[in-house]
Design an enzyme around this catalytic site. Sequence first.
Site: not given
Lengths: 345, 345
Positions: A310, A83
């Site tokens: 995460h 990302g």
Amino acid sequence: MPKILISRHVGDHAMSILSSSGFDLIVNSEDAAPSREWVLKHLADPEMAAMCLMHGQPSDIVDEELLNACGPNVKCLSTFSVGFDHINVKAANERGIKIGHTPGVLDDAVADVTVMLVLMTMRRVENGISLVKAGEWAQIPWAPFVNCGPSISHPSLTISFIGFGRISQATLSRLLAFTSTSHPPRILYTSSRARPDQVSIDQAFSEKFGVEIKRVEREQVAKQGDIVIVLASQNPQTVDFVNKEFLTWMKKTAILVNCARGPLVNSEDLAWALENDEIYGAGLDVVTGEPNVSADHPLVKSRKCVVLPHIGSGDYDTRNKMAELCVRNAINGAKGEALLAEVKV
Amino acid sequence: MPKILISRHVGDHAMSILSSSGFDLIVNSEDAAPSREWVLKHLADPEMAAMCLMHGQPSDIVDEELLNACGPNVKCLSTFSVGFDHINVKAANERGIKIGHTPGVLDDAVADVTVMLVLMTMRRVENGISLVKAGEWAQIPWAPFVNCGPSISHPSLTISFIGFGRISQATLSRLLAFTSTSHPPRILYTSSRARPDQVSIDQAFSEKFGVEIKRVEREQVAKQGDIVIVLASQNPQTVDFVNKEFLTWMKKTAILVNCARGPLVNSEDLAWALENDEIYGAGLDVVTGEPNVSADHPLVKSRKCVVLPHIGSGDYDTRNKMAELCVRNAINGAKGEALLAEVKV
């Protein structure tokens, strides 16, 4: 002597590649994010040629301020992530600075966690763990349908993907080891826009995976999915993609899993949907505002929702591969060569 | 009119089969275990022909007392479970009472949870969830190797099974969707005894799954496994199969998953092994003494161990299939016909 800035130790494997790269290395010596000042100071060094940086480390946000701080020889900013929502790519490119990232190498690891979260959410593991930890197991002993959830091998399940890139496909190939073979699932996905050759694209997907796969619009992935999986990149079009409207469209027996980026799912709307039984449950590896998620966050407190910190790409082999790609991007960029994986927008 | 005793409502699907079976039904009306007295009283009824009973329900333990209480026409005791460690099968058979159970129909569901626990344990999900729930995520933000675990796609992994029956095989077929294809895992298993034709048995397994599969003795499954999975039935030879000796043999980087019965793994020894880093982590769907497991149980408190409240077969489709098989066994038994699945020892 040109230099590479490393905002955090990236493991022995990748550090040894950097050490033999011929560049001088400026390495943050703490096992923590450096200060913003430390980053900006070193970037201004006229000999600085590239930087390895982290997603989610406030010191490393690539905005106008950081780009303005860059010395004349900075040619590459290489993030240890797929990302790049923490990076103003356009502004960097306009200054002739390439942005490197680490796609591909983490597909399997994220797909592993996505399937795990699908199973955990269908089987109400958050509730099960909470019950055991509260010492309540003896009050809710085994009974024919206690602590049950929907079956992943239920005949003719529909699995919906928001985004159908490499990670979604790796997830699907794993899920097909769990679903019914006599009544295989139907796969729906949505993507930013239909292609002119969408029919043949979907036909190729269907043949590759041996099940029916079809691109549909947002409303249909919501309405038809028994399992809805979010694996799209974050951009202005995908923020709040799963909102109150979307959640209301979903089946009350369906589950939602997000292994992409937190903001793709609106947290308040999801908490509302779980509270009101609009959906069966949710599994999140990411959540808006992470890592600043407090113990009393409604999604953390809900027994219908599991929140992981995460960990999608978090296995040692994968992180070493990401580290290697990150530093090789930086080295190539510093040399003025093509990156192994460059972000372009 | 002959009767069937149902110690707990088994769901609308299976109850409708009972209702049209032609037998009178005596059904515990509570959504809880009945009293032992209630069970014994009805079993003594001269018209009682069969009983549907539950694993883990104290009222339903089939011991000498219960068998002595049975009236002259009780022909079948049918448990809503695969396991029959709560049943004295030999004593029942000596009285001409058949024991029914529910194998086969829950293989997929238990395999789903086994794979889920493998992934959860390798990825340290217990630690991740605890960290989020304690509001500690912001203190342990993303970093290259934070919250990491061993990779399930690591080249040339060894997966060890204790017991290699249907559920182990269903688990393996799922795990192979996650492991490396270029460097596939090696599979070891142990079973109660080597067969005379063991080499050809293992060759057939290897061909079926496309990976090397080999029966070995207890010490080797412990020493060589990166993933050690317990899926054997409980009997005097398997109680404490995984004890201090076994755990000390295991690699410090290996994980243990138990989806069989709690007593196959010694809880004190496992807690000791986790505390002393003898193994990497454990995932348990079952634990000795369940459901009487308190919040301060050392395995419940450990961040290296996840404890689930025995949800292995807990999806609605599977439980309905188990319920159907349980009641069909009882009906057949009450008629004096062969059971669909009879336990014999």
